[in-house]
Design a protein around this motif. Sequence first.
Motif, PDB file in Angstrom:
ATOM      1  N   UNK A 161       0.930  -1.098  -0.132  1.00 39.90           N
ATOM      2  CA  UNK A 161      -0.021   0.413  -0.100  1.00 39.90           C
ATOM      3  C   UNK A 161       0.812   1.319  -0.454  1.00 39.90           C
ATOM      4  N   UNK A 162       0.215   2.126  -0.704  1.00 41.84           N
ATOM      5  CA  UNK A 162       1.016   4.005  -1.228  1.00 41.84           C
ATOM      6  C   UNK A 162       0.368   4.611  -0.332  1.00 41.84           C
ATOM      7  N   UNK A 163      -0.033   5.220   0.496  1.00 45.63           N
ATOM      8  CA  UNK A 163      -0.609   6.260   1.362  1.00 45.63           C
ATOM      9  C   UNK A 163      -0.316   7.160   1.375  1.00 45.63           C
ATOM     10  N   UNK A 164       1.160   7.300   0.211  1.00 43.32           N
ATOM     11  CA  UNK A 164       1.510   8.638   0.028  1.00 43.32           C
ATOM     12  C   UNK A 164       0.837  10.305  -0.731  1.00 43.32           C
ATOM     13  N   UNK A 165      -0.469   9.443  -0.988  1.00 46.96           N
ATOM     14  CA  UNK A 165      -1.245  10.363  -2.134  1.00 46.96           C
ATOM     15  C   UNK A 165      -2.156  10.547  -0.870  1.00 46.96           C
ATOM     16  N   UNK A 166      -2.132   9.522  -0.085  1.00 44.31           N
ATOM     17  CA  UNK A 166      -3.980  10.039   1.170  1.00 44.31           C
ATOM     18  C   UNK A 166      -4.015  10.791   2.122  1.00 44.31           C
ATOM     19  N   UNK A 167      -4.341  11.271   2.743  1.00 44.26           N
ATOM     20  CA  UNK A 167      -4.196  12.148   3.865  1.00 44.26           C
ATOM     21  C   UNK A 167      -5.887  11.780   4.615  1.00 44.26           C
ATOM     22  N   UNK A 168      -5.487  13.182   6.017  1.00 41.75           N
ATOM     23  CA  UNK A 168      -6.587  12.249   6.962  1.00 41.75           C
ATOM     24  C   UNK A 168      -7.166  13.034   6.939  1.00 41.75           C
ATOM     25  N   UNK A 169      -8.832  14.173   6.929  1.00 42.84           N
ATOM     26  CA  UNK A 169      -9.307  14.538   7.076  1.00 42.84           C
ATOM     27  C   UNK A 169     -10.563  14.877   8.323  1.00 42.84           C
ATOM     28  N   UNK A 170     -10.394  15.976   9.182  1.00 45.67           N
ATOM     29  CA  UNK A 170     -10.875  16.102  10.128  1.00 45.67           C
ATOM     30  C   UNK A 170     -12.735  16.215   9.369  1.00 45.67           C
ATOM     31  N   UNK A 171     -13.576  15.336  10.645  1.00 40.77           N
ATOM     32  CA  UNK A 171     -14.921  15.399  10.023  1.00 40.77           C
ATOM     33  C   UNK A 171     -15.825  16.299  10.480  1.00 40.77           C
ATOM     34  N   UNK A 172     -15.156  17.276  11.398  1.00 39.88           N
ATOM     35  CA  UNK A 172     -16.102  17.884  11.307  1.00 39.88           C
ATOM     36  C   UNK A 172     -16.384  19.515  10.633  1.00 39.88           C
ATOM     37  N   UNK A 173     -14.150  19.551  10.524  1.00 41.45           N
ATOM     38  CA  UNK A 173     -14.251  21.047  10.249  1.00 41.45           C
ATOM     39  C   UNK A 173     -14.097  21.209   8.208  1.00 41.45           C
ATOM     40  N   UNK A 174     -14.357  19.130   8.056  1.00 35.82           N
ATOM     41  CA  UNK A 174     -13.019  18.913   6.297  1.00 35.82           C
ATOM     42  C   UNK A 174     -12.075  19.699   6.078  1.00 35.82           C
TER      43      UNK A 174
END
Length: 218
Positions: A161-174
Amino acid sequence: MTAATLTATAALLLTACGGDGDDSSPDDIKGAGESSSTPSASASASASGAADADRPDVSLPEDLKLVFDFERPSDTDQAAALEDAANYIRALNHGITEQDVKDPAYSFYSAAGASRYAESQIQEYVNGGWTLTGEDRYYQAETSPVGEGEKAKSILVTFCEDQSKAYGKEVKTGKVHRTEESLASYQRFNLLMAPQQDSPVWRAQQITVEGRATECRG
């Protein structure tokens, strides 16, 4: 890997996707959702007769793309096991984006340790108020039968798996938290897949995940 190590992988995923960043929208992803070969981007029929199964929804938000750059094995059972290993990953991400710890999708494609792993992953994201965005790529898939006799009872599926282009996003604020590519962006999965009686579905039974997988980088 021990159960504690598997549970700790949830934190690893958050680390890989978290960090400081801006709240801009994700960049356009060229070729997102495409695959050079099967499995397809949809959880539809496969060579195993998957169309006969009443499969759950594993669709994802438009801002999250899973790319499965897999070569289909010539063996029918191994191809079906690989397809449903991909569906397990889709189901896991569906639970994260739906913020549903008891999402029926991952339960459909897993049992035992693999089901507990999926639940723990989703729980970590829910507790942290995180979801995912960007592109998550899976590649270098291999399949091998486990067991004796003409008909193997299970099939081991491994992939990177390559996560280098996957990011965390805050649910409340986006707000999207972007990070730079690093060794932490790469993981290697091992999934033990087993066929179901009177069903074309293969379910993940056990899973191990190697973080910072050097063999997956480059």
